[in-house]
Design a protein around this motif. Structure first.
Motif, PDB file in Angstrom:
ATOM      1  N   THR A  41       8.232  58.510  32.102  1.00 41.06           N
ATOM      2  CA  THR A  41       8.700  57.594  31.063  1.00 41.06           C
ATOM      3  C   THR A  41       9.970  56.985  31.615  1.00 41.06           C
ATOM      4  O   THR A  41      11.038  57.607  31.599  1.00 41.06           O
ATOM      5  N   GLU A  42       9.823  55.810  32.214  1.00 41.97           N
ATOM      6  CA  GLU A  42      10.968  55.203  32.910  1.00 41.97           C
ATOM      7  C   GLU A  42      10.864  53.684  32.867  1.00 41.97           C
ATOM      8  O   GLU A  42       9.774  53.122  32.707  1.00 41.97           O
ATOM      9  N   GLN A  43      12.020  53.056  33.035  1.00 48.25           N
ATOM     10  CA  GLN A  43      12.071  51.593  32.991  1.00 48.25           C
ATOM     11  C   GLN A  43      11.129  50.983  34.031  1.00 48.25           C
ATOM     12  O   GLN A  43      10.987  51.487  35.141  1.00 48.25           O
ATOM     13  N   HIS A  44      10.453  49.904  33.625  1.00 57.92           N
ATOM     14  CA  HIS A  44       9.563  49.180  34.535  1.00 57.92           C
ATOM     15  C   HIS A  44       9.890  47.684  34.536  1.00 57.92           C
ATOM     16  O   HIS A  44       8.993  46.837  34.456  1.00 57.92           O
ATOM     17  N   GLY A  45      11.196  47.386  34.623  1.00 63.26           N
ATOM     18  CA  GLY A  45      11.585  45.978  34.653  1.00 63.26           C
ATOM     19  C   GLY A  45      11.570  45.366  33.263  1.00 63.26           C
ATOM     20  O   GLY A  45      11.470  46.060  32.247  1.00 63.26           O
ATOM     21  N   LEU A  46      11.635  44.037  33.206  1.00 68.52           N
ATOM     22  CA  LEU A  46      11.801  43.352  31.918  1.00 68.52           C
ATOM     23  C   LEU A  46      10.492  43.204  31.149  1.00 68.52           C
ATOM     24  O   LEU A  46      10.516  42.948  29.951  1.00 68.52           O
ATOM     25  N   ILE A 102       1.120  64.783  31.830  1.00 67.39           N
ATOM     26  CA  ILE A 102       2.531  65.108  31.584  1.00 67.39           C
ATOM     27  C   ILE A 102       3.315  63.794  31.567  1.00 67.39           C
ATOM     28  O   ILE A 102       3.350  63.087  32.578  1.00 67.39           O
ATOM     29  N   PRO A 103       3.896  63.441  30.427  1.00 69.40           N
ATOM     30  CA  PRO A 103       4.414  62.073  30.272  1.00 69.40           C
ATOM     31  C   PRO A 103       5.831  61.839  30.775  1.00 69.40           C
ATOM     32  O   PRO A 103       6.321  60.714  30.707  1.00 69.40           O
ATOM     33  N   VAL A 104       6.496  62.886  31.270  1.00 66.44           N
ATOM     34  CA  VAL A 104       7.860  62.720  31.784  1.00 66.44           C
ATOM     35  C   VAL A 104       7.915  63.335  33.174  1.00 66.44           C
ATOM     36  O   VAL A 104       7.383  64.428  33.395  1.00 66.44           O
ATOM     37  N   GLY A 105       8.523  62.614  34.115  1.00 71.99           N
ATOM     38  CA  GLY A 105       8.620  63.131  35.478  1.00 71.99           C
ATOM     39  C   GLY A 105      10.048  63.077  35.989  1.00 71.99           C
ATOM     40  O   GLY A 105      11.002  63.105  35.200  1.00 71.99           O
ATOM     41  N   MET A 106      10.157  63.004  37.303  1.00 75.03           N
ATOM     42  CA  MET A 106      11.480  62.924  37.941  1.00 75.03           C
ATOM     43  C   MET A 106      11.885  61.475  38.075  1.00 75.03           C
ATOM     44  O   MET A 106      11.387  60.744  38.931  1.00 75.03           O
ATOM     45  N   SER A 107      12.793  61.027  37.223  1.00 71.33           N
ATOM     46  CA  SER A 107      13.161  59.606  37.188  1.00 71.33           C
ATOM     47  C   SER A 107      14.671  59.419  37.204  1.00 71.33           C
ATOM     48  O   SER A 107      15.192  58.450  36.658  1.00 71.33           O
ATOM     49  N   GLU A 108      15.357  60.331  37.849  1.00 71.69           N
ATOM     50  CA  GLU A 108      16.828  60.255  37.908  1.00 71.69           C
ATOM     51  C   GLU A 108      17.292  58.881  38.418  1.00 71.69           C
ATOM     52  O   GLU A 108      18.287  58.331  37.938  1.00 71.69           O
ATOM     53  N   HIS A 109      16.553  58.319  39.373  1.00 71.52           N
ATOM     54  CA  HIS A 109      16.957  57.049  40.000  1.00 71.52           C
ATOM     55  C   HIS A 109      16.806  55.843  39.075  1.00 71.52           C
ATOM     56  O   HIS A 109      17.134  54.723  39.452  1.00 71.52           O
ATOM     57  N   MET A 151      17.868  56.214  35.706  1.00 72.10           N
ATOM     58  CA  MET A 151      18.612  56.592  34.503  1.00 72.10           C
ATOM     59  C   MET A 151      19.688  55.591  34.091  1.00 72.10           C
ATOM     60  O   MET A 151      20.207  55.660  32.976  1.00 72.10           O
ATOM     61  N   ALA A 152      20.027  54.642  34.963  1.00 69.90           N
ATOM     62  CA  ALA A 152      21.029  53.648  34.582  1.00 69.90           C
ATOM     63  C   ALA A 152      20.473  52.639  33.578  1.00 69.90           C
ATOM     64  O   ALA A 152      21.229  51.847  33.005  1.00 69.90           O
ATOM     65  N   PHE A 153      19.143  52.648  33.365  1.00 76.02           N
ATOM     66  CA  PHE A 153      18.522  51.698  32.434  1.00 76.02           C
ATOM     67  C   PHE A 153      18.241  52.410  31.111  1.00 76.02           C
ATOM     68  O   PHE A 153      17.816  53.576  31.107  1.00 76.02           O
ATOM     69  N   PRO A 154      18.426  51.716  29.997  1.00 76.71           N
ATOM     70  CA  PRO A 154      18.256  52.369  28.697  1.00 76.71           C
ATOM     71  C   PRO A 154      16.845  52.928  28.501  1.00 76.71           C
ATOM     72  O   PRO A 154      15.855  52.222  28.732  1.00 76.71           O
ATOM     73  N   GLY A 155      16.784  54.197  28.091  1.00 75.70           N
ATOM     74  CA  GLY A 155      15.505  54.766  27.655  1.00 75.70           C
ATOM     75  C   GLY A 155      14.757  55.607  28.647  1.00 75.70           C
ATOM     76  O   GLY A 155      13.815  56.314  28.258  1.00 75.70           O
ATOM     77  N   THR A 156      15.114  55.561  29.922  1.00 76.72           N
ATOM     78  CA  THR A 156      14.410  56.409  30.902  1.00 76.72           C
ATOM     79  C   THR A 156      14.651  57.881  30.584  1.00 76.72           C
ATOM     80  O   THR A 156      15.764  58.280  30.252  1.00 76.72           O
ATOM     81  N   LEU A 157      13.590  58.688  30.676  1.00 75.15           N
ATOM     82  CA  LEU A 157      13.698  60.141  30.496  1.00 75.15           C
ATOM     83  C   LEU A 157      13.431  60.800  31.844  1.00 75.15           C
ATOM     84  O   LEU A 157      12.599  60.319  32.619  1.00 75.15           O
ATOM     85  N   PHE A 193      17.028  57.479  52.417  1.00 77.43           N
ATOM     86  CA  PHE A 193      18.360  57.177  51.906  1.00 77.43           C
ATOM     87  C   PHE A 193      18.196  56.641  50.484  1.00 77.43           C
ATOM     88  O   PHE A 193      18.319  55.452  50.231  1.00 77.43           O
ATOM     89  N   PRO A 194      17.832  57.535  49.543  1.00 75.32           N
ATOM     90  CA  PRO A 194      17.487  57.082  48.192  1.00 75.32           C
ATOM     91  C   PRO A 194      18.665  56.446  47.467  1.00 75.32           C
ATOM     92  O   PRO A 194      19.814  56.853  47.664  1.00 75.32           O
ATOM     93  N   GLN A 195      18.348  55.446  46.657  1.00 73.27           N
ATOM     94  CA  GLN A 195      19.355  54.722  45.875  1.00 73.27           C
ATOM     95  C   GLN A 195      18.889  54.611  44.436  1.00 73.27           C
ATOM     96  O   GLN A 195      17.692  54.569  44.175  1.00 73.27           O
TER      97      GLN A 195
END
Ligand SMILES: [Zn+2]
Length: 275
Positions: free
Chosen positions: A35-40, A72-79, A81-87, A213-215
């Motif tokens: 459950t993570e941001q996918h652009g606009l 499983i609807p939530v994964g590793m999405s730390e990268h 997290m700067a966008f509203p709503g990512t879990l 070199f993850p960002q």
């Protein structure tokens, strides 16, 4: 007469139905999403829905040989997290979720288990989980893949943008095909599409193949996406997803045909010569 289950979805069946289905369904698929941001212009559940749709298509094609667990609807999405709503889950938590779900399936008799992730950010946790499971469940074949990497050869031919991989033309095409409700076409905008569009750290990573070199995505793209989702088409999505389904079915057919996995024999004792 061929046995036909009411559904391949484990969560929709009763336990007596599962008991009856088990001998006919040697493979269990565990789909993982995010459950993570996918652009606009694309919904947060995009990766979850892609993984679930592919798992369902595979199970229907191979019925009754495959069951599918809930996605499983939530994964590793730390990268993201700067966008509203990512879990996000931590790597350790996601790894443990995979280990415990697969172990549950093992306790109910499954010995061929396939983890399918719609989100590349989950890969490192799955890889570690599968390494642990191979050691712990020595009688079980455990394999995993992503959705998109299975058709990397087609994407190399079809992807237009130099930089892509998240909410790009490739992913948006898949979304249009599996569930058009995921996409708000009028809101799609190109994200960073060339190496020059990235910030210096992103450029450094992308211009040195083989280096990790993850960002955070906020540093790579102000809109949260790479590539150009406006180039997406349902036809390309159909080609990609249908080929993924073909290839996973081929792999799972091979998995079913393998002999059961058996624990490795203990190392051979070296006969010591005695005088
Ligand atoms: Zn995605």
């Amino acid at each position: 007469m061929t046995y036909t289950p009411r559904t391949h979805r484990l969560a929709d069946l009763t336990w007596p139905e599962i008991d009856e289905l088990r001998p006919h369904a040697p493979v269990a698929i565990v789909p993982l999403g995010a459950t993570e941001q996918h652009g606009l212009g694309m919904a947060q559940r995009t990766d979850t829905t892609r993984a679930e749709a592919v798992a369902d298509m595979v199970a229907r094609r191979m019925s009754p040989q495959v069951v599918v667990t809930p996605t499983i609807p939530v994964g590793m999405s730390e990268h993201h997290m700067a966008f509203p709503g990512t879990l996000t889950l931590s790597p350790v938590t996601l790894q443990q979720v995979v280990v415990e779900l697969v172990t549950s399936l093992h306790r109910h008799g499954w010995r061929r288990i396939f983890v399918l992730t719609g989100h590349g950010g989950n890969n490192s946790a799955i890889d570690v989980a599968v390494s642990r499971l191979r050691a712990e469940l020595t009688d079980t074949h455990i394999a995993w893949s992503g959705v998109t990497p299975v058709v990397a050869d087609i994407i190399k031919e079809q992807g237009a943008s130099q930089v892509r991989g998240h909410s790009c033309e490739i992913e948006t095409s898949q979304a249009l095909y599996v569930d058009p409700d995921l996409v708000l076409p009028e809101r799609l905008v190109p994200g960073s599409s060339t190496v020059d569009d990235l910030n210096p750290a992103g450029r450094l990573g992308r211009s040195h193949p083989g280096f990790h070199f993850p960002q955070g995505y906020d540093a790579l793209s102000p809109t949260g996406n790479l590539g150009n989702p406006r180039l997406a088409t349902t036809e390309l999505g159909a080609l990609l997803v249908d080929t993924v389904v073909d290839r996973i079915c081929g792999f799972l057919t091979g998995l079913i045909g393998l002999p059961d996995r058996s624990p490795a024999p203990p190392p051979a004792r070296i006969a010591l010569e005695t005088t």
